[in-house]
Design an enzyme around this catalytic site. Structure first.
Site: not given
Ligand code: UDP
Length: 370
Positions: A215-217, A248, A287
């Site tokens: 997950i990083h969006r 992030r 994502d």
């Protein structure tokens, strides 16, 4: 021919490796690393694993707000373009490094060659969508990974210089899967591989019995309510969730202090280990654009935690399912029965010779513009 390539983020390093090797056989490539991704696991590890040439320039821009980051890159890339005077600038994908490279080159009337042109989510709130629309409209050669990308560009009035090439990530997978297999020799137990690679003895999960998640969006990480729902649903899954965690996401999760039992968080892994982990999982949850495709190309079903995808080809027969961020929906979709799903033909992403097509097109363009 002499070109200048701008890269700065993890997926760009992965895509750049096969191009640089082939192009440099008879041509000159100046490599600029903007430093958009700078952690060891997000940059140096991939450079050494993929045997990418050392960058000629490292801009070290690091994390900043979008405007400040792009401005800093733009200023530095322009200076380098004045020094190097390349015949073209090569750009990958849709990051802030891509946009800065496009703006710098177009202001100096240097032709732009864009790999991964034509992708659209039709969600202009996404920083990636903004970057790719502008870059495409400034490019001279637009290398499209899919026929959908070609059609998207046509709808925007772009057809000159548009070339269907297939997806360079397919080449990367074909090239690196063999190396990954040799390195992690697939007959070893997964616990042993994980222990040796990540130095973690607490990662108890079995082949085909875990979900691999990334997950990083911004749309998922910057909204803490959404991120909490995602993490809480992972924690309630019927199988362990292995999650190589993007810096992030890590920074935000650290501040949220959520306790979990069913998730194994690991640092970002190298590309070779990532391919291995995907290929041994029972499903991918992500994502990421690249990871959705890797799941498809490695025959793993996928659940994508987004409302839309640029890679619509993977959605056919529900192989890849788009999933809104509601706890029950995430759990139900991930745990759906995938045993009888039919996967589409891999050829929607080309034939694994994308690098060759791109290199030849750039050389031909250079020859014609002399
Ligand atoms: N990747 C990797 N290690 C990780 C997570 C991802 O090597 O821990 C690779 C992944 O296999 C894919 C690429 O990084 O090739 C995708 O990058 P990312 O998800 O950061 O960006 P996106 O594809 O969404 O632009």
């Amino acid at each position: 021919m002499k070109i200048l390539t701008v890269i700065g983020a993890r997926p760009q390093f992965i895509k750049a490796a096969s191009f640089s090797e082939l192009f440099r056989k008879n041509n000159t490539e100046i490599l600029v690393h903007t430093g958009q991704h700078y952690d060891f696991e997000m940059s140096e590890l991939l450079f050494s694993e993929l045997k990418l040439p050392k960058p000629d320039y490292n801009l070290n821009v690091g994390s900043r707000n979008h405007g400040e980051q792009i401005a800093k890159m733009l200023e530095e890339i322009e200076k380098i373009l004045y020094i190097e005077k390349p015949q073209g600038v090569l750009l990958y994908g849709d990051t802030n490094s891509t946009l800065a490279g496009a703006l710098a080159a177009s202001k100096l009337n240097i032709p732009i060659f864009h790999i991964e042109a034509g992708l659209r989510s039709y969600n202009k709130k996404m920083p990636e969508e903004q970057n790719r629309i502008i870059t495409d409209h400034l490019s001279s050669l637009l290398f499209c990974p899919t026929q959908t990308a070609v059609d998207n560009l046509k709808r925007e009035g772009l057809s000159e210089g548009v070339i269907y090439t297939g997806d360079i990530m397919y080449d990367a997978i074909l090239r690196n899967m063999k190396i990954s297999q040799e390195k992690y020799s697939f007959n070893k137990g997964i616990e042993e591989i994980i222990y040796n690679s990540l130095k973690r003895s607490d990662c108890l999960f079995k082949e085909d019995d875990y979900y691999l998640a990334t997950i990083h969006r911004a749309e998922n990480t910057d909204d803490r309510v959404k991120l909490k729902k995602i993490i809480e649903s992972f924690d309630k899954m019927n199988k362990i969730v292995v999650m190589p965690i993007h810096p992030r996401t890590r920074n935000i999760l650290d501040k949220m202090n959520i306790k979990t039992q069913n998730i194994i968080f690991v640092k970002p892994v190298g590309y070779l280990l990532m391919l291995y982990l995907i290929s041994k999982s029972c499903m991918v949850i992500t994502d990421s654009g690249g990871v959705q495709k890797e799941a498809f190309l490695l025959n793993k079903p996928c659940t994508t935690l987004r409302d839309e995808t640029e890679w619509v080809e993977t959605l056919k027969n529900n192989w890849n399912a788009l999933c809104s961020i509601k706890q029950k929906t995430i759990i139900d979709l991930v745990q759906r029965d995938t045993r009888h799903l039919k996967i589409s033909e891999k050829s929607v992403f080309g034939n694994g010779n994308t690098t060759e097509i791109i290199v030849n097109s750039i050389i031909k363009y250079g020859g014609n513009s002399k």
